[in-house]
Design a protein around this motif. Structure first.
Motif, mmCIF file in Angstrom:
data_model
loop_
_atom_site.group_PDB
_atom_site.id
_atom_site.type_symbol
_atom_site.label_atom_id
_atom_site.label_comp_id
_atom_site.label_asym_id
_atom_site.label_seq_id
_atom_site.Cartn_x
_atom_site.Cartn_y
_atom_site.Cartn_z
ATOM 1 N N GLU A 192 0.834 -1.206 0.000
ATOM 2 C CA GLU A 192 0.000 0.000 0.000
ATOM 3 C C GLU A 192 0.877 1.268 0.000
ATOM 4 N N ALA A 193 1.822 1.303 0.929
ATOM 5 C CA ALA A 193 2.686 2.479 1.008
ATOM 6 C C ALA A 193 3.554 2.605 -0.249
ATOM 7 N N ALA A 194 4.060 1.477 -0.736
ATOM 8 C CA ALA A 194 4.882 1.509 -1.953
ATOM 9 C C ALA A 194 4.056 2.054 -3.113
ATOM 10 N N GLY A 195 2.781 1.669 -3.166
ATOM 11 C CA GLY A 195 1.876 2.146 -4.217
ATOM 12 C C GLY A 195 1.742 3.666 -4.160
ATOM 13 N N VAL A 196 1.578 4.191 -2.962
ATOM 14 C CA VAL A 196 1.429 5.645 -2.805
ATOM 15 C C VAL A 196 2.716 6.363 -3.253
ATOM 16 N N ILE A 204 0.256 7.768 4.602
ATOM 17 C CA ILE A 204 1.221 6.693 4.913
ATOM 18 C C ILE A 204 2.345 7.142 5.846
ATOM 19 N N GLY A 205 2.548 8.441 5.981
ATOM 20 C CA GLY A 205 3.650 8.951 6.811
ATOM 21 C C GLY A 205 4.803 9.430 5.951
ATOM 22 N N GLN A 206 5.719 10.155 6.598
ATOM 23 C CA GLN A 206 6.848 10.736 5.867
ATOM 24 C C GLN A 206 7.827 9.657 5.400
ATOM 25 N N PRO A 207 8.199 9.676 4.120
ATOM 26 C CA PRO A 207 9.198 8.690 3.673
ATOM 27 C C PRO A 207 10.544 8.925 4.367
ATOM 28 N N VAL A 208 11.191 7.837 4.733
ATOM 29 C CA VAL A 208 12.510 7.866 5.376
ATOM 30 C C VAL A 208 13.447 7.111 4.439
ATOM 31 N N ILE A 209 14.488 7.776 3.970
ATOM 32 C CA ILE A 209 15.391 7.144 2.988
ATOM 33 C C ILE A 209 16.668 6.746 3.724
ATOM 34 N N ILE A 210 16.995 5.469 3.691
ATOM 35 C CA ILE A 210 18.168 4.959 4.416
ATOM 36 C C ILE A 210 19.139 4.286 3.443
ATOM 37 N N PRO A 211 20.264 4.941 3.161
ATOM 38 C CA PRO A 211 21.251 4.302 2.287
ATOM 39 C C PRO A 211 22.076 3.264 3.044
ATOM 40 N N GLY A 212 22.477 2.225 2.333
ATOM 41 C CA GLY A 212 23.390 1.251 2.929
ATOM 42 C C GLY A 212 24.757 1.413 2.290
ATOM 43 N N ASP A 213 25.590 0.382 2.389
ATOM 44 C CA ASP A 213 26.888 0.467 1.719
ATOM 45 C C ASP A 213 26.712 0.083 0.257
ATOM 46 N N ALA A 244 10.144 -0.539 1.199
ATOM 47 C CA ALA A 244 10.801 -1.203 0.069
ATOM 48 C C ALA A 244 12.308 -1.213 0.270
ATOM 49 N N ARG A 245 12.947 -2.173 -0.416
ATOM 50 C CA ARG A 245 14.404 -2.285 -0.337
ATOM 51 C C ARG A 245 14.971 -2.234 -1.751
ATOM 52 N N MET A 246 16.085 -1.548 -1.923
ATOM 53 C CA MET A 246 16.737 -1.463 -3.230
ATOM 54 C C MET A 246 18.124 -2.109 -3.144
#
Lengths: 486, 87
Positions: A223-227, A376-385, A476-478
């Protein structure tokens, strides 16, 4: 100097929360709270970051707790991954609680391209991005601004660069604080900082900054990914950069101002790196005016970087960026101090939230969450290595109640830069990543070695903690396809 | 590398990197730290001096003067867009 292992008290609250009791040191105004599981805590205890959590708890006017996220590591004064809120009237502001790279942050851009569309052109795409986007320390770009224009960037942020043609109105709507903090004051910015502002817009910088082409590999919340317009197999672009030499110079200038201010106001703290001044003092207000100028510069910088990425995609794929669906999902700051209203011990109060290596994570329904994401709330973007994953999450009410609407900011380093270089001796990190299907282009081998995946905690572990603790919810995960590094 | 050899050495820090230096006089200590900083920035120890520049700084104590000195070098490195050996 040896890193000193934590030997102080640490009380387990539950599987994801730990407390340094206020009784640990007589000067602590509040306890320390660490969000972590047992596995991550083992590394956290190995450096001085927990001592730094306790040190921050000494600062005048701090409310509730000195907090740390699971990606916490040893920083300048404050730990990286720290959150500290000070009473707006009684508290202090500290440049070390914001960090040298003021408004370092991350933005995520989606595309309508699939991994199959991009794979055949991946090498050309990454090489074109690397040639278009200036990377490296002190590197200047093609976007030059006059002193007068620099003033406008500092006061108007993203809005001004968008007005110059580097983007569209929707980009600002999908940026934290619409890409502009009110109350910036260019008059508080030194000549030196101005000098460094003139030619670094649209430049990536060095260290852990990057631009990454990614593919969405897992969707956790349909649902959130859709938004947000995200789905599996879709190609995204992530940009991690900040205020460059400009913000650095402001931090440097004001650490000096703060050190003098502490004597003037009789502030005693356990570590001089926590140099601070009362928020309401002349020095505090001057820093806030300069810090906001740098924050607005950083948002403008990421806006220009996204513009350069859009132009590069246009050249490589022969379509306009609009046709390629390159819309900004969201942009978050993770080194910043902001005035916000929060409930503290039952009362709503205005506090100054220092987030240093921490991301705002506001819940559904919050007025500061963009209208189209409010459910859905504020998107939070978390980068990894660069060898593992990155995440999109959304903020929660739990974070609002518990951590001043904050969560983690990334994977968090676990290895020093020199140790990473030693461990890369005789290896090619680029070739190792290429065998995993990831193309890396960087300015120097040393930079890539310092940023090798093994130098970081596993972002999956970090995100699992904030998700399970309820501070943010996974969407979601990238995984990376190609990376350019400074 | 041992500190005796160059007069400075690096130590580990998760967020960044540290430099430890020693000198028989305060002036020598300042020079050694500047060499260490330049090596970090330039990633090259074999640089030749090309240009001289006089820098005047004042500070209330030796520690703050040292900080101001290193900040000055950092600024000139960044503003000059390149590597130089200063001292």
């Amino acid at each position: 100097m040896k890193e000193r292992r934590w030997t102080g008290p640490l009380e387990k609250i539950d599987d994801y929360r730990w407390r340094i009791p206020q009784s640990y040191s007589p000067g602590m105004q509040v306890p320390g709270i660490i969000f972590s599981d047992e596995k991550l805590l083992r590394d956290i205890k190995e450096d001085q970051s927990l001592q730094q959590v306790a040190n921050v708890a000494h600062l005048p006017g701090i409310v509730k707790a000195s907090m740390a996220m699971p990606d916490i590591h040893w920083g300048y004064g404050f730990p990286i991954g720290g959150v500290a809120a000070m009473d707006a009237k009684e508290g202090v502001i500290s440049p070390g609680g914001v960090g040298y790279d003021i408004n370092c942050g991350v933005r995520l851009v989606k595309t309508d391209l699939t991994v199959e569309d991009v794979q055949p052109k991946l090498r050309t795409l990454i090489a074109s991005l690397f040639n278009t986007i200036p990377c490296g320390v002190g590197m200047s770009g093609n976007i030059r601004i006059s002193k007068q224009d620099a003033d406008r960037v500092m006061t108007q942020g993203s809005r001004w660069v968008i007005g110059k043609g580097y983007g569209v109105a929707e980009d600002a709507a999908h940026t934290e604080s619409q890409g502009c903090l009110e109350g910036s004051d260019p008059a508080q910015v030194s000549e030196r900082a101005f000098k460094r502002a003139s030619d670094q817009l649209g430049t990536l910088g060095s260290g852990n900054h990057f631009l990454e082409v990614q593919v969405v590999d897992t969707v956790f919340n349909e649902e959130a990914a859709g938004v947000l317009g995200l789905h599996e197999g879709q190609v995204t672009v992530m940009i991690h950069s900040g205020s460059r030499g400009f913000g650095y110079q402001i931090c440097d200038d004001y650490l000096d101002v703060m050190e003098r201010a502490m004597q003037r106001y009789g502030i005693r703290i356990p570590d001089r790196q926590l140099a601070c001044a009362p928020i309401t003092s002349e020095e505090g207000q001057r820093y806030l005016g300069a810090m906001r100028s740098a924050a607005n510069y950083a948002w403008s910088n990421r806006q220009c970087l996204m513009h350069l990425a859009r132009l590069t995609f246009e050249r490589v794929f022969g379509k306009s960026w609009e046709q390629l669906g390159m819309r900004l999902v969201y942009d978050v700051a993770h080194n910043i101090a902001k005035f916000e209203r929060h409930r503290v011990n039952g009362d709503e109060r205005m506090v100054c939230v220092h987030r240093k290596g921490a991301t705002r994570a506001f819940p559904p329904g919050h007025a500061e969450t963009p209208e189209d994401y409010r459910e859905i709330g504020q998107p939070v973007i978390i980068p990894g290595d660069m060898g593992r994953h990155s995440y999109v999450l959304v903020g929660t009410q739990q974070a609002m109640e518990e951590s001043f609407g904050s969560c983690c900011h990334g994977a968090g380093r676990v290895m020093s830069r020199s140790e990473a270089v030693r461990r890369a001796a005789g290896r090619s990190i680029e070739q190792e990543l290429e065998r995993q299907g990831i193309i890396v282009m960087g300015r120097g081998r040393k930079g890539v070695a310092e940023e090798q995946p093994g130098a970081y905690k596993d972002v999956n572990d970090v995100v699992q903690v904030v998700h399970n603790a309820g501070l943010a919810e996974r969407v979601a995960r990238m995984r990376p396809l190609g990376v350019i590094k400074g | 590398m041992a500190i005796e050899e160059k007069g400075y050495a690096f130590f580990d820090h998760t967020a960044d990197i540290g430099i430890r230096a020693q000198g028989a006089t305060l002036a020598e200590l300042f020079v050694k730290l500047a060499h260490g900083l330049t090596e970090l920035l330039a990633e090259d120890t074999d640089l030749k001096p090309r240009q001289a520049k006089a820098i005047q700084l004042t500070a209330p104590a030796a520690a703050s003067l040292l900080l101001a000195w290193l900040q000055e070098l950092l600024f000139w490195f960044a503003a000059g867009h390149g590597a130089r050996r200063y001292v």
